[in-house]
Motif scaffolding. Structure first.
Motif, mmCIF file in Angstrom:
data_model
loop_
_atom_site.group_PDB
_atom_site.id
_atom_site.type_symbol
_atom_site.label_atom_id
_atom_site.label_comp_id
_atom_site.label_asym_id
_atom_site.label_seq_id
_atom_site.Cartn_x
_atom_site.Cartn_y
_atom_site.Cartn_z
ATOM 1 N N MET A 51 51.023 55.581 84.331
ATOM 2 C CA MET A 51 50.773 56.830 83.612
ATOM 3 C C MET A 51 51.978 57.205 82.757
ATOM 4 S SD MET A 51 48.894 58.972 86.682
ATOM 5 C CE MET A 51 49.115 60.518 85.834
ATOM 6 N N PHE A 52 51.697 57.688 81.544
ATOM 7 C CA PHE A 52 52.722 58.118 80.610
ATOM 8 C C PHE A 52 52.486 59.573 80.229
ATOM 9 C CE2 PHE A 52 52.052 53.628 80.141
ATOM 10 C CZ PHE A 52 53.305 53.074 79.902
ATOM 11 N N ILE A 53 53.584 60.340 80.071
ATOM 12 C CA ILE A 53 53.492 61.692 79.534
ATOM 13 C C ILE A 53 53.585 61.609 78.014
ATOM 14 C CG2 ILE A 53 54.618 63.939 79.345
ATOM 15 C CD1 ILE A 53 55.624 63.618 82.161
ATOM 16 N N VAL A 54 52.590 62.180 77.333
ATOM 17 C CA VAL A 54 52.607 62.261 75.872
ATOM 18 C C VAL A 54 52.746 63.747 75.525
ATOM 19 C CG1 VAL A 54 51.433 61.645 73.733
ATOM 20 C CG2 VAL A 54 51.099 60.240 75.784
ATOM 21 N N ALA A 55 53.976 64.230 75.503
ATOM 22 C CA ALA A 55 54.251 65.641 75.205
ATOM 23 C C ALA A 55 54.610 65.784 73.735
ATOM 24 C CB ALA A 55 55.403 66.151 76.076
ATOM 25 N N GLY A 60 37.748 40.124 85.557
ATOM 26 C CA GLY A 60 39.054 40.715 85.332
ATOM 27 C C GLY A 60 38.894 41.876 84.382
ATOM 28 N N THR A 61 39.783 42.855 84.456
ATOM 29 C CA THR A 61 39.644 44.036 83.610
ATOM 30 C C THR A 61 40.996 44.603 83.229
ATOM 31 O OG1 THR A 61 38.663 46.270 83.466
ATOM 32 C CG2 THR A 61 39.487 45.591 85.619
ATOM 33 N N SER A 62 41.064 45.161 82.039
ATOM 34 C CA SER A 62 42.235 45.925 81.607
ATOM 35 C C SER A 62 41.744 46.996 80.651
ATOM 36 C CB SER A 62 43.275 45.029 80.922
ATOM 37 O OG SER A 62 42.761 44.508 79.709
ATOM 38 N N GLY A 63 42.549 48.038 80.487
ATOM 39 C CA GLY A 63 42.106 49.097 79.592
ATOM 40 C C GLY A 63 43.078 50.253 79.576
ATOM 41 N N GLY A 64 42.633 51.336 78.975
ATOM 42 C CA GLY A 64 43.474 52.519 78.887
ATOM 43 C C GLY A 64 42.640 53.775 78.792
ATOM 44 N N TYR A 65 43.263 54.908 79.100
ATOM 45 C CA TYR A 65 42.542 56.162 78.958
ATOM 46 C C TYR A 65 43.499 57.313 78.694
ATOM 47 C CZ TYR A 65 43.534 56.987 84.008
ATOM 48 O OH TYR A 65 44.123 57.161 85.227
ATOM 49 N N VAL A 66 42.964 58.332 78.042
ATOM 50 C CA VAL A 66 43.671 59.567 77.717
ATOM 51 C C VAL A 66 43.044 60.679 78.532
ATOM 52 C CG1 VAL A 66 44.152 61.237 75.885
ATOM 53 C CG2 VAL A 66 44.244 58.778 75.385
ATOM 54 N N PHE A 67 43.867 61.547 79.125
ATOM 55 C CA PHE A 67 43.333 62.598 79.991
ATOM 56 C C PHE A 67 44.313 63.769 80.046
ATOM 57 C CE2 PHE A 67 45.800 59.607 82.364
ATOM 58 C CZ PHE A 67 46.436 60.290 83.388
ATOM 59 N N PRO A 68 43.872 64.937 80.491
ATOM 60 C CA PRO A 68 44.757 66.112 80.540
ATOM 61 C C PRO A 68 45.868 65.940 81.578
ATOM 62 C CG PRO A 68 42.442 66.754 80.644
ATOM 63 C CD PRO A 68 42.482 65.278 80.853
ATOM 64 N N TYR A 69 46.919 66.757 81.454
ATOM 65 C CA TYR A 69 47.966 66.772 82.473
ATOM 66 C C TYR A 69 47.350 67.063 83.846
ATOM 67 C CZ TYR A 69 51.577 67.506 78.793
ATOM 68 O OH TYR A 69 52.416 67.397 77.720
ATOM 69 N N LYS A 102 58.143 65.012 71.936
ATOM 70 C CA LYS A 102 58.989 64.349 72.920
ATOM 71 C C LYS A 102 58.745 62.839 72.885
ATOM 72 C CE LYS A 102 60.134 68.424 74.738
ATOM 73 N NZ LYS A 102 61.495 69.006 74.708
ATOM 74 N N THR A 103 59.741 62.074 73.336
ATOM 75 C CA THR A 103 59.554 60.637 73.486
ATOM 76 C C THR A 103 58.591 60.367 74.624
ATOM 77 O OG1 THR A 103 61.813 60.213 72.730
ATOM 78 C CG2 THR A 103 60.718 58.441 73.938
ATOM 79 N N VAL A 104 57.640 59.456 74.404
ATOM 80 C CA VAL A 104 56.670 59.120 75.452
ATOM 81 C C VAL A 104 57.394 58.419 76.605
ATOM 82 C CG1 VAL A 104 54.611 57.785 76.003
ATOM 83 C CG2 VAL A 104 54.788 58.936 73.796
ATOM 84 N N LYS A 105 57.146 58.886 77.831
ATOM 85 C CA LYS A 105 57.853 58.374 78.990
ATOM 86 C C LYS A 105 56.872 57.914 80.079
ATOM 87 C CE LYS A 105 62.174 59.602 77.845
ATOM 88 N NZ LYS A 105 63.317 58.655 77.779
ATOM 89 N N PRO A 106 57.158 56.768 80.732
ATOM 90 C CA PRO A 106 56.365 56.398 81.909
ATOM 91 C C PRO A 106 56.733 57.313 83.069
ATOM 92 C CG PRO A 106 58.173 54.856 81.633
ATOM 93 C CD PRO A 106 58.196 55.764 80.420
ATOM 94 N N VAL A 107 55.744 57.658 83.863
ATOM 95 C CA VAL A 107 55.958 58.626 84.940
ATOM 96 C C VAL A 107 55.822 57.985 86.316
ATOM 97 C CG1 VAL A 107 55.183 60.803 85.930
ATOM 98 C CG2 VAL A 107 55.058 60.450 83.467
ATOM 99 N N VAL A 108 54.712 57.341 86.531
ATOM 100 C CA VAL A 108 54.424 56.812 87.857
ATOM 101 C C VAL A 108 53.443 55.656 87.710
ATOM 102 C CG1 VAL A 108 52.521 58.416 88.272
ATOM 103 C CG2 VAL A 108 53.746 57.459 90.223
ATOM 104 N N ARG A 109 53.511 54.736 88.640
ATOM 105 C CA ARG A 109 52.595 53.592 88.660
ATOM 106 C C ARG A 109 51.726 53.729 89.911
ATOM 107 N NH1 ARG A 109 53.532 47.669 90.102
ATOM 108 N NH2 ARG A 109 52.141 46.480 88.712
ATOM 109 N N GLY A 141 50.499 68.829 75.473
ATOM 110 C CA GLY A 141 50.304 67.393 75.337
ATOM 111 C C GLY A 141 49.238 66.898 76.293
ATOM 112 N N HIS A 142 49.310 65.633 76.641
ATOM 113 C CA HIS A 142 48.321 65.036 77.524
ATOM 114 C C HIS A 142 48.932 63.791 78.158
ATOM 115 C CE1 HIS A 142 47.767 63.153 73.519
ATOM 116 N NE2 HIS A 142 47.634 62.045 74.229
ATOM 117 N N MET A 143 48.132 63.070 78.914
ATOM 118 C CA MET A 143 48.562 61.849 79.577
ATOM 119 C C MET A 143 47.864 60.640 78.960
ATOM 120 S SD MET A 143 50.595 63.094 81.895
ATOM 121 C CE MET A 143 50.870 61.714 83.027
ATOM 122 N N PHE A 144 48.526 59.501 79.101
ATOM 123 C CA PHE A 144 47.936 58.223 78.703
ATOM 124 C C PHE A 144 48.225 57.236 79.815
ATOM 125 C CE2 PHE A 144 48.748 53.980 76.771
ATOM 126 C CZ PHE A 144 47.452 53.689 76.399
ATOM 127 N N ALA A 145 47.277 56.346 80.101
ATOM 128 C CA ALA A 145 47.490 55.354 81.152
ATOM 129 C C ALA A 145 46.874 54.025 80.749
ATOM 130 C CB ALA A 145 46.881 55.819 82.467
#
Length: 303
Positions: free
Chosen positions: A95-99, A241-250, A102-109, A261-265
């Motif tokens: 998960m990344f914070i997209v504020a 096998g699967t990979s992907g991404g999603y955008v979602f609220p904080y 601000k610079t986009v930062k990884p938060v937690v795996r 902002g919001h989150m990206f993963a």
């Protein structure tokens, strides 16, 4: 046939190909033309075909002769073309914070599962219910964690598991998907694109979310399986096998204060045959913390 083979070997794409036409771009035949060995499937394990360095990648998008054929392909890949079945996806996602500003930062795996069950409820109609259970790990060490430093606010606070059990469920049919919380009876057509890529079948998909999941939310994935197995229609449950991404609220626990902002993963994972295949560390975690989520709650089914 010659035109299709020419497109396959020159890299030209024709999105109007039907599945039957695309399947005539031979996995074995193209390999023979390119001087490589044919793809084989043995005990559900397919050989890996790699084109020679001087050869072009075989890539052809294909469509289906009818919506039911497409739905069957989607179920065989992502679920199982069976009247009733459990389906287990295991994955890691970061998960990344997209504020704003601000610079986009990884938060937690996170490491987690999507565990669902489908049941046939009518002619080519299926009801699906399930849940997600993910546990936080440190972005760098991979160790399970209970707190983290927010890289935007600098504050340390608890980080919680992501446990989603309130999804209202979904009805699947040849016309698409209908969230069970939808007041109307209409289906939403799915965005699901299939293509041949060398010895693989790949699917690009955009999720149809429940109607009460508002912006910002979007989820897209790329899924794949061995082509030789996809062409064997006796296999009702394909490996995936699967990979992907999603955008979602904080999420509430991240405490973003006055930083809009919001989150990206992004994630990667695979379909498993059951909870017995889960990695030992994850299985021990969920068995200790949420053993009830090692099964799908079937009480949500009306029938």
């Amino acid at each position: 046939m010659l035109d299709i083979m020419k497109r396959a070997l020159t890299g030209e794409v024709d999105s109007g190909l039907t599945r039957r036409q695309a399947m005539t771009i031979p996995a074995a035949g193209a390999a023979t033309v390119l001087g490589a060995s044919a793809v084989k499937a043995d005990n559900h394990v397919a050989a890996t075909y790699m084109p020679p360095a001087t050869g072009r990648v075989i890539s052809e998008q294909f469509s289906f002769d009818d919506p039911l054929e497409k739905m069957k392909a989607e179920f065989r890949l992502g679920r199982a073309w069976e009247d009733e079945a459990d389906v287990l996806l295991w994955y890691f996602f970061t998960m990344f914070i997209v504020a704003e500003g601000k610079t986009v930062k990884p938060v937690v795996r996170y490491e987690g599962i999507e565990f669902s069950h489908h049941r046939k409820i009518g002619e080519n109609l299926f009801e699906v219910h399930g849940h997600n259970t993910s546990y936080p790990r440190d972005v760098y060490t991979g160790e399970f964690i209970e707190d983290m430093v927010n890289p935007i606010t600098g504050k340390t606070h608890g980080v919680t598991p992501t446990i989603l059990t309130e999804d209202p469920g979904m009805i699947y049919g040849p016309g698409g998907k209908r969230p069970l919380d939808r007041k109307g009876a209409e289906f939403t057509e799915t965005y699901s694109v299939f293509r041949v890529e060398d010895d693989m079948i790949k699917q690009e998909e955009i999720r149809v979310p429940p109607d009460n999941w508002f912006t910002p939310f979007i989820e897209t994935s790329h899924n794949w399986t061995p082509r030789a197995m996809f062409e064997d229609e006796s296999i009702t449950r394909l490996p995936m096998g699967t990979s992907g991404g999603y955008v979602f609220p904080y999420p509430p626990w991240i405490e973003m204060e006055d930083n809009p902002g919001h989150m990206f993963a992004t994630w990667s994972g695979k379909k498993l045959d059951g909870v017995h295949q889960l990695p030992e560390s994850y299985f021990e975690k969920i068995e200790a913390d949420n053993p009830e989520l090692l099964v799908v709650d079937k009480s949500k089914f009306k029938g």
